[in-house]
Design a protein around this motif. Structure first.
Motif, PDB file in Angstrom:
ATOM      1  N   GLY A   1       0.845  -1.172   0.055  1.00 42.11           N
ATOM      2  CA  GLY A   1       0.197  -0.069  -0.221  1.00 42.11           C
ATOM      3  C   GLY A   1       0.722   1.030   0.083  1.00 42.11           C
ATOM      4  O   GLY A   1       1.773   1.355   0.470  1.00 42.11           O
ATOM      5  N   LYS A   2       0.504   2.324  -0.875  1.00 39.69           N
ATOM      6  CA  LYS A   2       1.218   3.636  -1.021  1.00 39.69           C
ATOM      7  C   LYS A   2       0.456   4.823  -0.787  1.00 39.69           C
ATOM      8  O   LYS A   2       0.789   5.791  -0.392  1.00 39.69           O
ATOM      9  N   LYS A   3      -0.984   4.595  -1.027  1.00 43.93           N
ATOM     10  CA  LYS A   3      -1.629   5.781  -1.095  1.00 43.93           C
ATOM     11  C   LYS A   3      -3.137   5.483  -0.226  1.00 43.93           C
ATOM     12  O   LYS A   3      -3.732   4.474  -0.724  1.00 43.93           O
TER      13      LYS A   3
ATOM     14  N   ALA B   1       0.949  16.292  12.142  1.00 39.56           N
ATOM     15  CA  ALA B   1       0.110  15.267  11.824  1.00 39.56           C
ATOM     16  C   ALA B   1      -0.883  16.172  10.844  1.00 39.56           C
ATOM     17  O   ALA B   1      -1.972  16.446  11.097  1.00 39.56           O
ATOM     18  N   THR B   2      -0.295  16.075   9.595  1.00 45.83           N
ATOM     19  CA  THR B   2      -0.938  16.637   8.425  1.00 45.83           C
ATOM     20  C   THR B   2      -1.237  15.687   7.209  1.00 45.83           C
ATOM     21  O   THR B   2      -0.186  14.826   6.946  1.00 45.83           O
ATOM     22  N   PRO B   3      -2.191  15.896   6.491  1.00 44.86           N
ATOM     23  CA  PRO B   3      -2.116  14.783   5.096  1.00 44.86           C
ATOM     24  C   PRO B   3      -1.300  15.338   4.120  1.00 44.86           C
ATOM     25  O   PRO B   3      -0.818  16.447   4.114  1.00 44.86           O
ATOM     26  N   ASP B   4      -1.429  14.399   3.192  1.00 40.57           N
ATOM     27  CA  ASP B   4      -0.988  14.698   1.797  1.00 40.57           C
ATOM     28  C   ASP B   4      -1.682  16.051   1.065  1.00 40.57           C
ATOM     29  O   ASP B   4      -2.781  15.864   1.087  1.00 40.57           O
TER      30      ASP B   4
ATOM     31  N   MET C   1     -10.767   9.620  16.229  1.00 41.95           N
ATOM     32  CA  MET C   1      -9.886   8.767  16.847  1.00 41.95           C
ATOM     33  C   MET C   1      -8.443   8.245  16.085  1.00 41.95           C
ATOM     34  O   MET C   1      -7.550   7.733  16.746  1.00 41.95           O
ATOM     35  N   GLU C   2      -8.547   8.601  14.684  1.00 42.40           N
ATOM     36  CA  GLU C   2      -7.431   7.841  14.056  1.00 42.40           C
ATOM     37  C   GLU C   2      -6.506   8.642  13.300  1.00 42.40           C
ATOM     38  O   GLU C   2      -5.357   8.474  12.600  1.00 42.40           O
ATOM     39  N   CYS C   3      -7.143   9.933  12.930  1.00 41.43           N
ATOM     40  CA  CYS C   3      -6.342  10.716  11.701  1.00 41.43           C
ATOM     41  C   CYS C   3      -4.875  11.082  12.208  1.00 41.43           C
ATOM     42  O   CYS C   3      -3.921  11.267  11.403  1.00 41.43           O
ATOM     43  N   ALA C   4      -4.568  11.505  13.408  1.00 42.77           N
ATOM     44  CA  ALA C   4      -3.314  11.992  13.691  1.00 42.77           C
ATOM     45  C   ALA C   4      -2.366  10.670  13.760  1.00 42.77           C
ATOM     46  O   ALA C   4      -1.006  11.157  13.063  1.00 42.77           O
ATOM     47  N   THR C   5      -2.725   9.436  14.040  1.00 49.01           N
ATOM     48  CA  THR C   5      -1.727   8.353  13.780  1.00 49.01           C
ATOM     49  C   THR C   5      -1.701   8.048  12.321  1.00 49.01           C
ATOM     50  O   THR C   5      -0.411   8.011  11.786  1.00 49.01           O
TER      51      THR C   5
ATOM     52  N   LYS D   1       3.839  10.001   7.046  1.00 47.10           N
ATOM     53  CA  LYS D   1       4.952  10.824   6.884  1.00 47.10           C
ATOM     54  C   LYS D   1       6.291  10.060   7.146  1.00 47.10           C
ATOM     55  O   LYS D   1       7.326  10.073   6.492  1.00 47.10           O
ATOM     56  N   MET D   2       6.407   9.156   8.301  1.00 49.92           N
ATOM     57  CA  MET D   2       7.288   8.641   8.685  1.00 49.92           C
ATOM     58  C   MET D   2       7.821   7.578   7.670  1.00 49.92           C
ATOM     59  O   MET D   2       8.996   7.137   7.538  1.00 49.92           O
ATOM     60  N   LYS D   3       6.751   6.913   7.217  1.00 46.86           N
ATOM     61  CA  LYS D   3       7.030   5.806   6.406  1.00 46.86           C
ATOM     62  C   LYS D   3       6.941   6.085   4.865  1.00 46.86           C
ATOM     63  O   LYS D   3       7.266   5.239   3.855  1.00 46.86           O
ATOM     64  N   GLY D   4       6.837   7.251   4.329  1.00 46.25           N
ATOM     65  CA  GLY D   4       7.103   7.778   3.159  1.00 46.25           C
ATOM     66  C   GLY D   4       5.986   7.398   2.157  1.00 46.25           C
ATOM     67  O   GLY D   4       5.901   7.257   1.021  1.00 46.25           O
ATOM     68  N   VAL D   5       4.652   7.345   2.794  1.00 42.62           N
ATOM     69  CA  VAL D   5       3.632   7.146   1.868  1.00 42.62           C
ATOM     70  C   VAL D   5       2.349   8.184   2.115  1.00 42.62           C
ATOM     71  O   VAL D   5       2.841   9.247   2.825  1.00 42.62           O
TER      72      VAL D   5
END
Length: 237
Positions: A81-83, A128-131, A181-185, A191-195
Motif C-alpha cells: 500500500g502506498k496511497k 500530523a497533516t495529510p498529503d 480517533m485515528e487521523c493523527a496516527t 510521513k514517517m513511512k514515506g506514503v
C-alpha cells in the motif's frame, strides 16, 4: 518483517487503499469495487481487493483508535500500500458542522505520549497533516459534486466516552471542528513511512448543545454518496 495480523499475501493489496474503522462499512464499500475479493478476515480486519473503473483498489478495516490503525497501516505498507484515504465518522465540535456533512481533514491535534513517544523516542511535536495533493483533490471533488463539506482540523481522541461540555469547548477553542480517533496516527505514520494519506469524515453526531446522532439510514446514504467521490480521487492521485 511479515505482517502478523493481516494475513494477505504480497500482490493481494493494491497501492491505493480506502480504509475505514468499521468492518461493516468496509464490507459495504467493497460493493463499489468490480469483482472484490476478500483477502483477509483475520482479527476482524476485513480486507477486499478489486478494481474501480479498471484500476486496482483495496478497501481495508483499520479498527478503532491510534494503536489499531498504526498496526494496520504498517502492515498494509508491508504488503504494497502506498496511497491511503481514511473514510470514517466524526463528531462535530462547532455549530456550523451539521449531522450528515463531510469534513475533509487538513490536520489532526493529539495528546502527546504513548504511540507517538514509542516511535519518536522523545516527547517531540510532530506534524500530523495529510498529503497536500490528496487533500486538494478531495476538496475539488466534493465542491464539484455540490456535497456539504467543511475543511479543517480535527482532534484525534483516545477516549470515546470522555466527551463532555468542557471537552467540546477545550478542543474547539484550539481550532478543531470535529473529533475522531485515528487521523493523527494515520498522518504521522504516513510521513514517517514515506506514503501518502488523506481523510474524509461523515459527521455522525454533534456535541454542541447536547449530543445528537445521525440515523442508520441517513449515515448509509451519506457514506454511499461520498464513497464514489473519494474513490474517484483515490484512482486519480
Amino acid at each position: 518483517m511479515n505482517p502478523v495480523h493481516i494475513l494477505a499475501k504480497r500482490g493481494e493489496v493494491a497501492e491505493r487503499v480506502l480504509i475505514a474503522g468499521d468492518p461493516g462499512r468496509v464490507k459495504f464499500l467493497s460493493n463499489f469495487l468490480e469483482e472484490p475479493k476478500l483477502v483477509n478476515e483475520n482479527r476482524g480486519y476485513l480486507l477486499y481487493t478489486g478494481k474501480y473503473k479498471g484500476i486496482e483498489v483495496s478497501v481495508a478495516t483499520h479498527g478503532i483508535g491510534g494503536p489499531s490503525i498504526g498496526i494496520v497501516l504498517e502492515e498494509l505498507i508491508m504488503l504494497g500500500g502506498k496511497k491511503f484515504i481514511r473514510y470514517g465518522t466524526a463528531g462535530g465540535l462547532v455549530d456550523n458542522v451539521k449531522i450528515g456533512d463531510y469534513v475533509i481533514v487538513t490536520g489532526a491535534s493529539y495528546n502527546q505520549g504513548g504511540l507517538f513517544y514509542q516511535y519518536m523516542r522523545e516527547y517531540a511535536s510532530v506534524a500530523a497533516t495529510p498529503d497536500f495533493e490528496i487533500t486538494r483533490e478531495l476538496v475539488n471533488a466534493f465542491s464539484s459534486q455540490g456535497l456539504p463539506y467543511h475543511v479543517g482540523n480535527v482532534f484525534s481522541s483516545d477516549a470515546f466516552y470522555a466527551e463532555d461540555e468542557s471537552f467540546v469547548s477545550r478542543w474547539a477553542s484550539k481550532g478543531n471542528i470535529a473529533v475522531e480517533m485515528e487521523c493523527a496516527t494515520l498522518f504521522f505514520l504516513s510521513k514517517m513511512k514515506g506514503v501518502r494519506s488523506g481523510a474524509v469524515m461523515v459527521v455522525s453526531d454533534t456535541l454542541t448543545g447536547g449530543t445528537k446522532w445521525i440515523t442508520k439510514e441517513e449515515l448509509e446514504e451519506r457514506v454511499s454518496k461520498g464513497a464514489k467521490v473519494i474513490l474517484d480521487v483515490l484512482i486519480k492521485v
